[in-house]
Write a protein that holds these residues in place. Structure first.
Motif, PDB file in Angstrom:
ATOM      1  N   GLN A   1       4.105  10.959  -6.734  1.00 35.67           N
ATOM      2  CA  GLN A   1       4.518   9.636  -7.207  1.00 35.67           C
ATOM      3  C   GLN A   1       6.036   9.574  -7.292  1.00 35.67           C
ATOM      4  O   GLN A   1       6.696  10.520  -7.724  1.00 35.67           O
ATOM      5  CB  GLN A   1       3.894   9.366  -8.570  1.00 35.67           C
ATOM      6  N   LYS A   2       6.602   8.449  -6.878  1.00 38.34           N
ATOM      7  CA  LYS A   2       8.055   8.294  -6.803  1.00 38.34           C
ATOM      8  C   LYS A   2       8.726   8.390  -8.168  1.00 38.34           C
ATOM      9  O   LYS A   2       9.822   8.944  -8.298  1.00 38.34           O
ATOM     10  CB  LYS A   2       8.386   6.942  -6.150  1.00 38.34           C
TER      11      LYS A   2
ATOM     12  N   ASN B   1       4.952  11.805 -11.739  1.00 37.47           N
ATOM     13  CA  ASN B   1       6.021  12.454 -10.989  1.00 37.47           C
ATOM     14  C   ASN B   1       6.531  13.679 -11.744  1.00 37.47           C
ATOM     15  O   ASN B   1       6.656  14.779 -11.185  1.00 37.47           O
ATOM     16  CB  ASN B   1       7.158  11.458 -10.756  1.00 37.47           C
TER      17      ASN B   1
ATOM     18  N   ARG C   1       5.276   5.474  -3.399  1.00 39.03           N
ATOM     19  CA  ARG C   1       4.593   4.624  -4.378  1.00 39.03           C
ATOM     20  C   ARG C   1       3.156   5.105  -4.513  1.00 39.03           C
ATOM     21  O   ARG C   1       2.489   5.411  -3.520  1.00 39.03           O
ATOM     22  CB  ARG C   1       4.604   3.166  -3.921  1.00 39.03           C
ATOM     23  N   ASN C   2       2.685   5.155  -5.741  1.00 39.96           N
ATOM     24  CA  ASN C   2       1.361   5.703  -6.031  1.00 39.96           C
ATOM     25  C   ASN C   2       0.267   5.074  -5.164  1.00 39.96           C
ATOM     26  O   ASN C   2      -0.565   5.755  -4.572  1.00 39.96           O
ATOM     27  CB  ASN C   2       1.042   5.499  -7.514  1.00 39.96           C
TER      28      ASN C   2
ATOM     29  N   ASP D   1       0.400   3.709  -2.338  1.00 35.50           N
ATOM     30  CA  ASP D   1       0.530   3.919  -0.891  1.00 35.50           C
ATOM     31  C   ASP D   1       0.064   5.303  -0.456  1.00 35.50           C
ATOM     32  O   ASP D   1      -0.176   5.536   0.736  1.00 35.50           O
ATOM     33  CB  ASP D   1       1.991   3.744  -0.462  1.00 35.50           C
TER      34      ASP D   1
ATOM     35  N   ASN E   1      -0.927  -7.273 -10.354  1.00 34.36           N
ATOM     36  CA  ASN E   1      -0.200  -6.011 -10.267  1.00 34.36           C
ATOM     37  C   ASN E   1       0.780  -5.924 -11.423  1.00 34.36           C
ATOM     38  O   ASN E   1       1.834  -6.558 -11.407  1.00 34.36           O
ATOM     39  CB  ASN E   1       0.538  -5.914  -8.925  1.00 34.36           C
TER      40      ASN E   1
END
Length: 285
Positions: free
Chosen positions: A9-10, A15, A51-52, A54, A140
């Motif tokens: 995760q970014k 992360n 991104r989670n 993706d 979202n």
């Protein structure tokens, strides 16, 4: 040199926990500010910060070989992907919540209602399993405010501590699934990358075992030795060493975290003294 590509995760808690377990496995990552790719210094591994939501598609397409991702995201977007290891951190739930004044008793009370969610597939599975038809509003972020602004009668979202629900006057009424971080694998992983994955899994398991156990030392009167040994749930058999003081021995063992306090109470009552508890850095069995 062949390397394995891992997605994490970014940003956010997952992360941080992902990089921490890699570091504990002896795989520190040099990552500059806003860097989207980074390499390990001493292990054939390259990290992609994504991104989670993706990550499942990157795995599916073979852009990355493995990923640390929440089970909830895999259930929503990647049920076809294989899980190589459960990692035991970043635990949460995907739950249904309703306003506190609601008379909710069962999923049947959602019939015909409006439900706001970021997890439409997970919610659809839950509704279908309970024979309920409801109207979904896909949002979202900030799902929890939907009932307060009249957009929905209920929500389906991630719940960790429950504090966000409390602040928005909501209560959790159904847990759809429990989630934790997992190590997921691309269906296109190569043979050499699969071999590197096995090396990494060996290290991860050693770290997770260490986190789940404590190393305990205690002084025991020789007359109580057998009784206390019977109370210990450790690996195979404890280590017993004579002390300089005659009639006493030092007992060394490993106790699972989940039974730690229960066992300590028992051995103390049975006569153990000078009990020392130490964390374990790695545990190979």
């Amino acid at each position: 040199m062949d390397t394995i590509k891992i997605a994490v995760q970014k940003s956010g808690r997952l992360n941080e926990d992902s990089l921490r377990i890699l570091k504990d496995c002896g795989v520190p990552i040099d990552n500059g500010k806003d860097q989207l790719r980074a390499s390990a210094r001493n292990f054939p591994l390259e990290v992609f910060y994504l991104r989670n939501g993706d990550i499942p598609q990157y795995l599916r397409d073979g852009v990355v070989d493995i990923a640390i991702i929440g089970e909830n995201v895999l259930f929503e977007k990647g049920q076809d992907l294989e899980v190589a290891e459960k990692l035991g951190f970043s635990k949460c739930k995907v739950s249904v919540a309703v306003p506190k004044g609601s008379g909710y008793k069962s999923p049947a009370d959602l019939q015909g209602k409006r439900i706001a969610t970021s997890y439409p597939n997970t919610l659809s599975h839950f509704l279908d399993a309970n024979g309920v038809k409801a109207e979904m509003h896909i949002i979202n972020g900030s799902v929890e405010i939907a009932p307060n602004i009249g957009l929905a009668d209920a929500i389906c979202d991630i719940v960790s501590s429950g504090s966000t629900l409390f602040k928005n006057n909501l209560k959790e009424v159904d847990v759809i699934m429990r989630s934790e971080a997992v190590l997921a694998v691309s269906p296109h992983i190569g043979e050499k990358q699969a071999a590197i994955l096995e090396q990494l899994r060996f290290r991860i398991r050693s770290v997770l075992r260490a986190r789940d156990n404590r190393y305990v030392l205690m002084n025991v009167p020789d007359g109580k030795l057998q009784e206390i040994i019977r109370l210990l749930p450790g690996m195979r058999s404890p280590t017993v060493l004579p002390l300089a003081e005659e009639g006493w021995s030092s007992v060394h063992t490993v106790i699972p975290q989940e039974r730690f306090w229960e066992v300590l109470d028992q051995v103390k009552q049975a006569g153990a003294e000078g009990i020392l508890v130490c964390p374990i850095e790695k545990m190979v069995v």
